[in-house]
Structure formats: structure tokens, C-alpha cells
Design an enzyme around this catalytic site. Sequence first.
Site, PDB file in Angstrom:
ATOM      1  CG  ASP A  91      -0.057   3.968 -11.149  1.00  0.00           C
ATOM      2  OD1 ASP A  91       1.141   3.996 -10.943  1.00  0.00           O
ATOM      3  OD2 ASP A  91      -1.165   4.037 -10.048  1.00  0.00           O
ATOM      4  CD  GLU A 113      -1.238   4.233  -6.530  1.00  0.00           C
ATOM      5  OE1 GLU A 113      -0.128   4.624  -6.957  1.00  0.00           O
ATOM      6  OE2 GLU A 113      -1.359   3.185  -5.938  1.00  0.00           O
TER       7      GLU A 113
END
Length: 263
Positions: A91, A113
Site C-alpha cells: 500500500d 487499510e
Amino acid sequence: MSPPVILTQDELKKIAAYKAVEFVESGMVLGLGTGSTAKHAVDRIGDLLRQGKLTNIVGIPTSKKTEEQALSLGIPLSDLDSHPAIDLAIDGADEVDPHLNLVKGRGGSLLREKMVEGACKKFVCIVDESKLVKHLGGSGLALPVEVVPFCWKFTAIKLQNLFERSGCVAKLRNDCEGKPFVTDNGNYVVDLYLKKDLGDLQIASDATLRIAGVVENGMFLDMATTVIVAVLVLDYFFGICRLIDDEKRGLVVYVSVSFGGKL
């Protein structure tokens, strides 16, 4: 001697993303990040699957947008309920400090996330050189906090007062139509703008989570195991080495100039 290659910020992001995908192996459960940098990594994983260079991959998306992208690329998907242990997450980040702590969530996906990347064995963060800061909040841009819509102003004032010594200004994030931005979880985002260092980040993070109405904050502390930084010039590489010096973690820097290559 050939002139240096001039690359855009997006091209630097792509270089970092492709380098991160080199960590991926067949049979892995992968956390698939959200944002302009992570998008390149998801695209690359899809390409390698189509080419047969990767097999038996399962992706855990961190947003509805990433889920749609992965499905369009033919990446098999699942969730944390079925795969509570993730091999690797890739990410991007909005800021990276010298200890590899991150600010994430300017795209609005911080809760998912943090859930996914908190469940992974390795978290490879991919950024371009503009995301490096001396301390979190140091860019002057938003430090996001996801809050419930109920009495969001009350929560925003609490957050602003909490970091008053850091010159905090709390603002509700709006969408392109001027309406409150709504996360995939149906919540709002309050963006904190800081003039000074927050001090002890763990104390700051814990304090935000003790405020009723706060769902999660965008401080990702002690989570990244590797940060890949795409840089433009050799001199800046040495600057990064001075800026980021943490013996507990790894750092890969990819220099993308005419004499390119990994240093």
C-alpha cells in the site's frame, strides 16, 4: 553522456509499486492497498496472474474501489473473516517519518487499510520522494480521523482541543459536491492540520481513540516492515539515507534516473 530522464510523480509511483510486487510469491494471501500508488501494484499483480507468473493468489481489498479494480483484473478476492492472517500487504502512504511511521487515509480508506495491514506478516509501503517528512503532520497536509456522523462537530472540536499545543485545526472533509465525504463504512472524515510535532505518537494515537465518536485515526505506527521510495536524483538518495535510519526495519530505495537501478 545522455541527459537525465525526467519522470513524472506518477511514473515514480509506478516504479516503487512494481518493485514492491517483486516481494509477491505464488500462493500468498495479499492485502491490496488503495490509492494512486497502490493502484499500480494491483495492476501489476493482475498482469502477472494473466501471464501465469503468479498463481493461487488471494487478495484482501482495503476499499470498494480496490475491490472493483481487482475483480476487473481477475484477481481472486476474499476477506479477513476467511483469511485472518495475511502474508503480505502492499500500500501507499501520505507521509513517512524517519522511523517508518506513516500517515494514511487521505483517500478515505484508513479504517479498512489499518485492519488489513494490521493483520499481515509483512507490510511493504510504496511512496515517491515527496512523501518523506521529518515528523508526522510535517507536510502541512491532512492527518485523517474517521468519525461517526452523529454529532461530528462535537468530535471535531474534541480533536482540535486535544492537539491545541500542536496548532491543530480540524476540518470536516467534503466531497466534490461540497457534501460531507462518506467512507466505505458510512462514516465521515475529520482532517487535522498541524503546525507542530505531535510529540509521542503512541500517546497521541491512543488519545484520539479514547474520544467517543472517533472510529480510527490515520497514524500507522510501527506497522511498515519495508518502505520503497522512488527517487529522482542520486543526491536525494543520500538525503533519504540520512532521513530514514531505523535499524529495526528495512528500507529499499530505487533511484530512477538515467544511470538508474537499485543502490
